[in-house]
Design a protein around this motif. Structure first.
Motif, PDB file in Angstrom:
ATOM      1  N   THR A 123     -42.020  -1.526   6.407  1.00 58.24           N
ATOM      2  CA  THR A 123     -40.565  -1.427   6.484  1.00 58.24           C
ATOM      3  C   THR A 123     -40.167  -1.094   7.909  1.00 58.24           C
ATOM      4  O   THR A 123     -41.001  -0.677   8.725  1.00 58.24           O
ATOM      5  CB  THR A 123     -40.008  -0.384   5.487  1.00 58.24           C
ATOM      6  N   TYR A 126     -35.639   7.466   4.245  1.00 54.35           N
ATOM      7  CA  TYR A 126     -36.193   6.543   3.260  1.00 54.35           C
ATOM      8  C   TYR A 126     -37.527   7.062   2.723  1.00 54.35           C
ATOM      9  O   TYR A 126     -37.769   7.076   1.505  1.00 54.35           O
ATOM     10  CB  TYR A 126     -36.374   5.160   3.888  1.00 54.35           C
ATOM     11  N   GLU A 150     -25.957  -5.971   7.059  1.00 55.55           N
ATOM     12  CA  GLU A 150     -26.733  -7.201   7.197  1.00 55.55           C
ATOM     13  C   GLU A 150     -27.700  -7.152   8.376  1.00 55.55           C
ATOM     14  O   GLU A 150     -28.657  -7.920   8.442  1.00 55.55           O
ATOM     15  CB  GLU A 150     -25.802  -8.404   7.378  1.00 55.55           C
ATOM     16  N   GLU A 157     -31.620  -6.553   7.755  1.00 53.94           N
ATOM     17  CA  GLU A 157     -32.484  -7.676   7.407  1.00 53.94           C
ATOM     18  C   GLU A 157     -32.966  -8.393   8.668  1.00 53.94           C
ATOM     19  O   GLU A 157     -34.121  -8.821   8.742  1.00 53.94           O
ATOM     20  CB  GLU A 157     -31.748  -8.651   6.489  1.00 53.94           C
ATOM     21  N   ARG A 161     -35.694  -6.265  10.199  1.00 51.64           N
ATOM     22  CA  ARG A 161     -36.951  -6.363   9.462  1.00 51.64           C
ATOM     23  C   ARG A 161     -37.608  -7.720   9.636  1.00 51.64           C
ATOM     24  O   ARG A 161     -38.841  -7.824   9.679  1.00 51.64           O
ATOM     25  CB  ARG A 161     -36.690  -6.042   7.985  1.00 51.64           C
ATOM     26  N   VAL A 165     -38.618 -11.115   4.606  1.00 46.02           N
ATOM     27  CA  VAL A 165     -37.998  -9.840   4.263  1.00 46.02           C
ATOM     28  C   VAL A 165     -37.922  -9.740   2.746  1.00 46.02           C
ATOM     29  O   VAL A 165     -37.631 -10.719   2.055  1.00 46.02           O
ATOM     30  CB  VAL A 165     -36.576  -9.742   4.869  1.00 46.02           C
ATOM     31  N   VAL A 166     -38.199  -8.554   2.209  1.00 49.81           N
ATOM     32  CA  VAL A 166     -38.093  -8.288   0.777  1.00 49.81           C
ATOM     33  C   VAL A 166     -37.301  -6.991   0.595  1.00 49.81           C
ATOM     34  O   VAL A 166     -36.912  -6.351   1.577  1.00 49.81           O
ATOM     35  CB  VAL A 166     -39.488  -8.159   0.116  1.00 49.81           C
ATOM     36  N   ASP A 167     -37.057  -6.610  -0.653  1.00 50.90           N
ATOM     37  CA  ASP A 167     -36.339  -5.365  -0.907  1.00 50.90           C
ATOM     38  C   ASP A 167     -37.046  -4.206  -0.210  1.00 50.90           C
ATOM     39  O   ASP A 167     -38.260  -4.019  -0.359  1.00 50.90           O
ATOM     40  CB  ASP A 167     -36.273  -5.077  -2.416  1.00 50.90           C
ATOM     41  N   ASN A 168     -36.299  -3.438   0.551  1.00 52.38           N
ATOM     42  CA  ASN A 168     -36.780  -2.225   1.224  1.00 52.38           C
ATOM     43  C   ASN A 168     -37.773  -2.479   2.357  1.00 52.38           C
ATOM     44  O   ASN A 168     -38.387  -1.538   2.852  1.00 52.38           O
ATOM     45  CB  ASN A 168     -37.406  -1.246   0.221  1.00 52.38           C
ATOM     46  N   TYR A 206     -47.592  -4.876   3.443  1.00 57.88           N
ATOM     47  CA  TYR A 206     -46.193  -4.505   3.265  1.00 57.88           C
ATOM     48  C   TYR A 206     -45.810  -3.433   4.281  1.00 57.88           C
ATOM     49  O   TYR A 206     -46.608  -2.526   4.581  1.00 57.88           O
ATOM     50  CB  TYR A 206     -45.952  -3.946   1.862  1.00 57.88           C
TER      51      TYR A 206
END
Length: 261
Positions: A228, A239, A70, A73, A76, A101-104, A226
């Motif tokens: 990360t 990644y 967790e 997140e 990010r 925050v979004v996926d990845n 976008y």
């Protein structure tokens, strides 16, 4: 006499004579844990509470750290603020909207008179790393909604005024959360966020897309960047390597390379 009792995951309890913050609970457990703390989960609930949040009497707490799933997140979420700060440091006329925050990873939507391009990524990343390496303390301030609107109005941040009105209308609250990156920059946010910018160890800008404010094509057209972030550079490198391998296996590329189409 102690009046506040907090329960740890192993069933042990800690006594406090006043309601402690998440970070104060972590510090009571150990200095190393406190240094790595990014937030906590209360009473088995999935939402991560900010490390500055008060812990009510009788709470069963699970500390979230840089090593927790967790925790990524939270990192990010904070990195989105760092990106927005970096962009406004380079181009002060850019206005900010939201950065979830979004996926990845995460993104931030900007209202900018100039068009961003991938050529800007290196410049933005460099400024982000300056902010990260400065290890700025991140402070939360509870501000009245009216004061917050006046503050953002002076900066010309019209999107924040709309967001504050929405928060008040939906929740009935009279105050909103403001997070400060040191004394240099701040943003409207409910959190949670890391303790210091230095807890964000690796960032990478990924792509740019267009977006409408509130997903409404009659509203302002924004630029969505976008990106990360990770707790360490090794995780970022892994990644990016996985992404590169996925591109190599993409059926469209393979088909072209093999002369199938």
């Amino acid at each position: 006499m102690s009046s506040i009792q907090i329960t740890l995951p192993d069933g042990k309890t800690l006594d406090f004579d006043k309601e402690p913050s998440v970070l104060e609970v972590a510090a009571r457990i150990g200095a190393g844990l406190a240094k790595a703390t990014l937030g906590a989960k209360f009473n088995g609930q999935p939402d991560v509470q900010d490390l500055r949040a008060p812990v009510p009497n009788g709470t069963k707490i699970e500390i979230v750290t840089t090593k927790s799933p967790e925790g990524l997140e939270v990192i990010r979420h904070s990195a989105a603020h760092v990106m927005a700060q970096a962009v406004q440091a380079i181009w002060p006329d850019v206005k900010v909207t939201i950065g979830p925050v979004v996926d990845n990873g995460f993104y931030y939507d900007f209202d900018s008179p100039r068009t961003f391009s991938p050529d800007d990524f290196e410049k933005i990343e460099k400024k982000m790393m300056e902010i990260i390496n400065a290890d700025l303390e991140i402070k939360r301030e509870e501000m009245s909604a009216e004061q917050a609107k006046a503050t953002f109005a002076k900066l010309g941040e019209k999107f924040k005024l709309e967001l504050i009105d929405d928060i008040v209308a939906k929740t009935g609250t009279k105050t909103v959360g403001i997070y400060h990156n040191g004394d240099q920059w701040f943003d409207l946010c409910r959190g949670p966020h890391v303790q210091r910018t230095g807890q964000i160890k690796a960032v990478k800008l990924m792509s740019i897309a267009g977006a409408y404010w509130r997903a409404d094509e009659t509203r302002e057209q924004l630029q969505r960047v976008y990106a990360t972030a990770f707790a360490d550079k090794k995780e970022l490198d892994q990644y990016l390597s996985r992404l590169e391998e996925a591109k190599k296996r993409d059926h469209r590329k393979l088909g072209k390379d093999l002369g199938l189409f």
